[in-house]
Design a protein around this motif. Structure first.
Motif, PDB file in Angstrom:
ATOM      1  N   SER A 142      -0.835 -16.015 -29.302  1.00  0.00           N
ATOM      2  CA  SER A 142      -2.108 -15.610 -29.896  1.00  0.00           C
ATOM      3  C   SER A 142      -2.018 -15.569 -31.410  1.00  0.00           C
ATOM      4  O   SER A 142      -0.925 -15.467 -31.987  1.00  0.00           O
ATOM      5  CB  SER A 142      -2.531 -14.239 -29.372  1.00  0.00           C
ATOM      6  N   PHE A 143      -3.196 -15.657 -32.042  1.00  0.00           N
ATOM      7  CA  PHE A 143      -3.312 -15.474 -33.495  1.00  0.00           C
ATOM      8  C   PHE A 143      -4.512 -14.589 -33.756  1.00  0.00           C
ATOM      9  O   PHE A 143      -5.597 -14.807 -33.207  1.00  0.00           O
ATOM     10  CB  PHE A 143      -3.496 -16.810 -34.217  1.00  0.00           C
ATOM     11  N   THR A 144      -4.336 -13.583 -34.602  1.00  0.00           N
ATOM     12  CA  THR A 144      -5.409 -12.645 -34.939  1.00  0.00           C
ATOM     13  C   THR A 144      -5.509 -12.498 -36.450  1.00  0.00           C
ATOM     14  O   THR A 144      -4.485 -12.354 -37.137  1.00  0.00           O
ATOM     15  CB  THR A 144      -5.153 -11.258 -34.313  1.00  0.00           C
ATOM     16  N   ARG A 145      -6.735 -12.531 -36.927  1.00  0.00           N
ATOM     17  CA  ARG A 145      -6.999 -12.311 -38.354  1.00  0.00           C
ATOM     18  C   ARG A 145      -7.786 -11.016 -38.495  1.00  0.00           C
ATOM     19  O   ARG A 145      -8.832 -10.834 -37.869  1.00  0.00           O
ATOM     20  CB  ARG A 145      -7.817 -13.471 -38.924  1.00  0.00           C
ATOM     21  N   LYS A 146      -7.289 -10.094 -39.289  1.00  0.00           N
ATOM     22  CA  LYS A 146      -7.965  -8.832 -39.545  1.00  0.00           C
ATOM     23  C   LYS A 146      -8.545  -8.829 -40.947  1.00  0.00           C
ATOM     24  O   LYS A 146      -7.855  -9.176 -41.907  1.00  0.00           O
ATOM     25  CB  LYS A 146      -7.008  -7.656 -39.382  1.00  0.00           C
ATOM     26  N   SER A 147      -9.806  -8.441 -41.066  1.00  0.00           N
ATOM     27  CA  SER A 147     -10.427  -8.376 -42.386  1.00  0.00           C
ATOM     28  C   SER A 147      -9.966  -7.128 -43.127  1.00  0.00           C
ATOM     29  O   SER A 147      -9.432  -6.199 -42.528  1.00  0.00           O
ATOM     30  CB  SER A 147     -11.955  -8.378 -42.263  1.00  0.00           C
ATOM     31  N   GLY A 148     -10.185  -7.090 -44.420  1.00  0.00           N
ATOM     32  CA  GLY A 148      -9.699  -5.981 -45.236  1.00  0.00           C
ATOM     33  C   GLY A 148     -10.647  -4.809 -45.270  1.00  0.00           C
ATOM     34  O   GLY A 148     -11.073  -4.387 -46.341  1.00  0.00           O
ATOM     35  N   ASP A 149     -10.979  -4.258 -44.084  1.00  0.00           N
ATOM     36  CA  ASP A 149     -11.901  -3.131 -44.061  1.00  0.00           C
ATOM     37  C   ASP A 149     -11.187  -1.811 -43.790  1.00  0.00           C
ATOM     38  O   ASP A 149     -11.448  -0.809 -44.424  1.00  0.00           O
ATOM     39  CB  ASP A 149     -13.015  -3.358 -43.045  1.00  0.00           C
ATOM     40  N   ALA A 150     -10.274  -1.778 -42.824  1.00  0.00           N
ATOM     41  CA  ALA A 150      -9.552  -0.552 -42.493  1.00  0.00           C
ATOM     42  C   ALA A 150      -8.384  -0.895 -41.596  1.00  0.00           C
ATOM     43  O   ALA A 150      -8.307  -1.987 -41.046  1.00  0.00           O
ATOM     44  CB  ALA A 150     -10.474   0.461 -41.796  1.00  0.00           C
ATOM     45  N   SER A 162      -6.205  -6.918 -45.633  1.00  0.00           N
ATOM     46  CA  SER A 162      -6.367  -7.954 -44.615  1.00  0.00           C
ATOM     47  C   SER A 162      -4.989  -8.477 -44.229  1.00  0.00           C
ATOM     48  O   SER A 162      -4.049  -8.454 -45.018  1.00  0.00           O
ATOM     49  CB  SER A 162      -7.240  -9.091 -45.149  1.00  0.00           C
ATOM     50  N   LEU A 163      -4.880  -8.952 -42.982  1.00  0.00           N
ATOM     51  CA  LEU A 163      -3.588  -9.444 -42.525  1.00  0.00           C
ATOM     52  C   LEU A 163      -3.747 -10.439 -41.396  1.00  0.00           C
ATOM     53  O   LEU A 163      -4.792 -10.523 -40.757  1.00  0.00           O
ATOM     54  CB  LEU A 163      -2.679  -8.291 -42.090  1.00  0.00           C
ATOM     55  N   ASN A 164      -2.683 -11.221 -41.170  1.00  0.00           N
ATOM     56  CA  ASN A 164      -2.616 -12.164 -40.065  1.00  0.00           C
ATOM     57  C   ASN A 164      -1.556 -11.682 -39.079  1.00  0.00           C
ATOM     58  O   ASN A 164      -0.510 -11.149 -39.486  1.00  0.00           O
ATOM     59  CB  ASN A 164      -2.247 -13.564 -40.554  1.00  0.00           C
ATOM     60  N   ILE A 165      -1.822 -11.884 -37.778  1.00  0.00           N
ATOM     61  CA  ILE A 165      -0.871 -11.457 -36.748  1.00  0.00           C
ATOM     62  C   ILE A 165      -0.624 -12.626 -35.801  1.00  0.00           C
ATOM     63  O   ILE A 165      -1.544 -13.104 -35.135  1.00  0.00           O
ATOM     64  CB  ILE A 165      -1.403 -10.256 -35.939  1.00  0.00           C
ATOM     65  N   LEU A 166       0.615 -13.093 -35.749  1.00  0.00           N
ATOM     66  CA  LEU A 166       1.039 -14.071 -34.760  1.00  0.00           C
ATOM     67  C   LEU A 166       1.698 -13.316 -33.620  1.00  0.00           C
ATOM     68  O   LEU A 166       2.589 -12.493 -33.847  1.00  0.00           O
ATOM     69  CB  LEU A 166       2.025 -15.069 -35.372  1.00  0.00           C
ATOM     70  N   GLY A 167       1.261 -13.579 -32.386  1.00  0.00           N
ATOM     71  CA  GLY A 167       1.793 -12.826 -31.266  1.00  0.00           C
ATOM     72  C   GLY A 167       2.279 -13.709 -30.137  1.00  0.00           C
ATOM     73  O   GLY A 167       1.761 -14.809 -29.906  1.00  0.00           O
ATOM     74  N   ALA A 168       3.280 -13.223 -29.412  1.00  0.00           N
ATOM     75  CA  ALA A 168       3.788 -13.897 -28.224  1.00  0.00           C
ATOM     76  C   ALA A 168       4.114 -12.832 -27.194  1.00  0.00           C
ATOM     77  O   ALA A 168       4.722 -11.813 -27.517  1.00  0.00           O
ATOM     78  CB  ALA A 168       5.029 -14.721 -28.543  1.00  0.00           C
ATOM     79  N   LYS A 169       3.689 -13.072 -25.941  1.00  0.00           N
ATOM     80  CA  LYS A 169       3.966 -12.137 -24.863  1.00  0.00           C
ATOM     81  C   LYS A 169       4.599 -12.871 -23.685  1.00  0.00           C
ATOM     82  O   LYS A 169       4.262 -14.023 -23.404  1.00  0.00           O
ATOM     83  CB  LYS A 169       2.681 -11.442 -24.397  1.00  0.00           C
ATOM     84  N   TYR A 170       5.507 -12.166 -23.024  1.00  0.00           N
ATOM     85  CA  TYR A 170       6.180 -12.716 -21.840  1.00  0.00           C
ATOM     86  C   TYR A 170       6.041 -11.706 -20.710  1.00  0.00           C
ATOM     87  O   TYR A 170       6.284 -10.508 -20.901  1.00  0.00           O
ATOM     88  CB  TYR A 170       7.665 -12.968 -22.135  1.00  0.00           C
ATOM     89  N   ALA A 171       5.635 -12.177 -19.535  1.00  0.00           N
ATOM     90  CA  ALA A 171       5.503 -11.292 -18.386  1.00  0.00           C
ATOM     91  C   ALA A 171       5.873 -12.057 -17.125  1.00  0.00           C
ATOM     92  O   ALA A 171       5.258 -13.084 -16.807  1.00  0.00           O
ATOM     93  CB  ALA A 171       4.083 -10.742 -18.283  1.00  0.00           C
ATOM     94  N   ALA A 172       6.877 -11.565 -16.417  1.00  0.00           N
ATOM     95  CA  ALA A 172       7.318 -12.190 -15.173  1.00  0.00           C
ATOM     96  C   ALA A 172       7.943 -11.118 -14.296  1.00  0.00           C
ATOM     97  O   ALA A 172       8.998 -10.564 -14.638  1.00  0.00           O
ATOM     98  CB  ALA A 172       8.315 -13.313 -15.438  1.00  0.00           C
ATOM     99  N   GLY A 173       7.274 -10.802 -13.196  1.00  0.00           N
ATOM    100  CA  GLY A 173       7.794  -9.776 -12.309  1.00  0.00           C
ATOM    101  C   GLY A 173       7.887  -8.432 -13.017  1.00  0.00           C
ATOM    102  O   GLY A 173       6.921  -7.997 -13.655  1.00  0.00           O
ATOM    103  N   PRO A 174       9.042  -7.785 -12.939  1.00  0.00           N
ATOM    104  CA  PRO A 174       9.173  -6.454 -13.548  1.00  0.00           C
ATOM    105  C   PRO A 174       9.458  -6.486 -15.053  1.00  0.00           C
ATOM    106  O   PRO A 174       9.514  -5.452 -15.694  1.00  0.00           O
ATOM    107  CB  PRO A 174      10.363  -5.856 -12.796  1.00  0.00           C
TER     108      PRO A 174
END
Length: 302
Positions: A142-150, A162-174
């Protein structure tokens, strides 16, 4: 653990004069929490939270779906006597075979319970737009852009930049894991960066999680702020127990000092939608001083 919500479906009727108008199915849910809290600086009764949430969705055809939601926090009177009414998450989400695009203004939660130790920023209102790609097996990017409000909290708070967020998630079983790379991009935080790593394993009888965040400052002479935590939660019949222990060093903390803290929460489910929760926590404020806080809360969701 918060009680399970039991949504109520409400038919939003069109104007009487309009023949054959479409009806929107709206899901209504909410929560009211009240209790007693005591710490080194205050004690008393108050509303810990009161919210009302609306959600609706529509099939646009061609594999596209649009979802919209709006949340409102009720009047929250703290033990100090202050009261507020504020928005609690408004969003429009478009999803399809291409992935998901989400536009939201809302309140972000904290990544850890020990925010007093972690100094990662409380969840406050922020506006974001983000894209999540279709899952690649157990991996989601995922990629998220946050504006400079709060600040938006959830490990990303602490400034109105303001900031940018690069995200990665892994989910498999437990097993579940996450990686977030945050980069601030305006003068307020002078291009700071933060790396957040999370991982958890569900043993069935208990769930164990770890959290690590490193914030790098571009300000000369300021060392990296490093936060770590371990989280353990387990259900015991109608009782849910959660324990967290964490530490922080660097940043504005005195050189050579490590602040530590721990939090214990016990929740008893009176029903599927009502729970009584007791919580106590203690954390370092300096090399020689500690603070503590406890609360007993009754919560009902609908």
């Amino acid at each position: 653990v918060a009680p399970t919500c039991s949504p109520v479906t409400v038919a939003a009727l069109a104007a009487v004069a309009v023949s054959g108008a479409a009806m929107a199915q709206v899901t209504l849910s909410g929560n009211v929490t009240y209790g007693y809290a005591v710490s080194d600086t205050y004690s008393g009764f108050g509303t810990d939270g009161a919210s009302l949430n609306f959600a609706a969705s529509e099939d646009l055809g061609g594999g596209l779906k649009l979802s919209a939601s709006m949340g409102i926090d009720g009047i929250v009177e703290t033990v100090s006597g202050a009261s507020t009414v504020k928005a609690n998450g408004n969003s429009i989400v478009l999803s399809g075979g291409f992935g998901t695009v989400a536009m939201a203004t809302g309140v972000g939660g904290d990544a850890v319970a020990l925010d007093q130790v972690m100094s990662l920023g409380d969840g406050t209102v922020g506006s974001t737009i983000g894209y999540t790609a279709p899952a690649f097996g157990p991996v989601t990017l995922s990629f998220t852009r946050k504006s400079g409000d709060a600040a938006i909290g959830a490990g990303a708070g602490g400034s109105n930049a303001s900031l940018n967020i690069l995200g990665a998630k892994y989910a498999a079983g437990p097993v579940a894991a996450g990686l977030s790379l945050l980069s601030w991009n305006d003068s307020t935080s002078a291009n700071d960066s933060r790396t957040v790593i999370t991982a958890s394993y569900d043993l069935g009888v208990a769930k164990i999680g770890v959290f690590n965040a490193t914030h790098s400052f571009t300000t000369a002479g300021v060392t990296d702020l490093k936060n770590t935590a371990i989280q353990i939660s387990a259900p015991v019949g109608p009782v849910s127990v959660s324990y967290e222990r964490g530490s922080a060093k660097g940043g504005a903390i005195a050189a050579g000092q490590t602040n530590k803290g721990n939090s214990l929460s016990v929740s008893y489910a009176l029903s599927k939608r009502t729970a009584l929760t007791a919580k106590t926590e203690k954390w370092d404020t300096s090399a020689t001083a500690k603070s503590k806080a406890s609360s007993l809360l009754l919560s009902h969701s609908f």
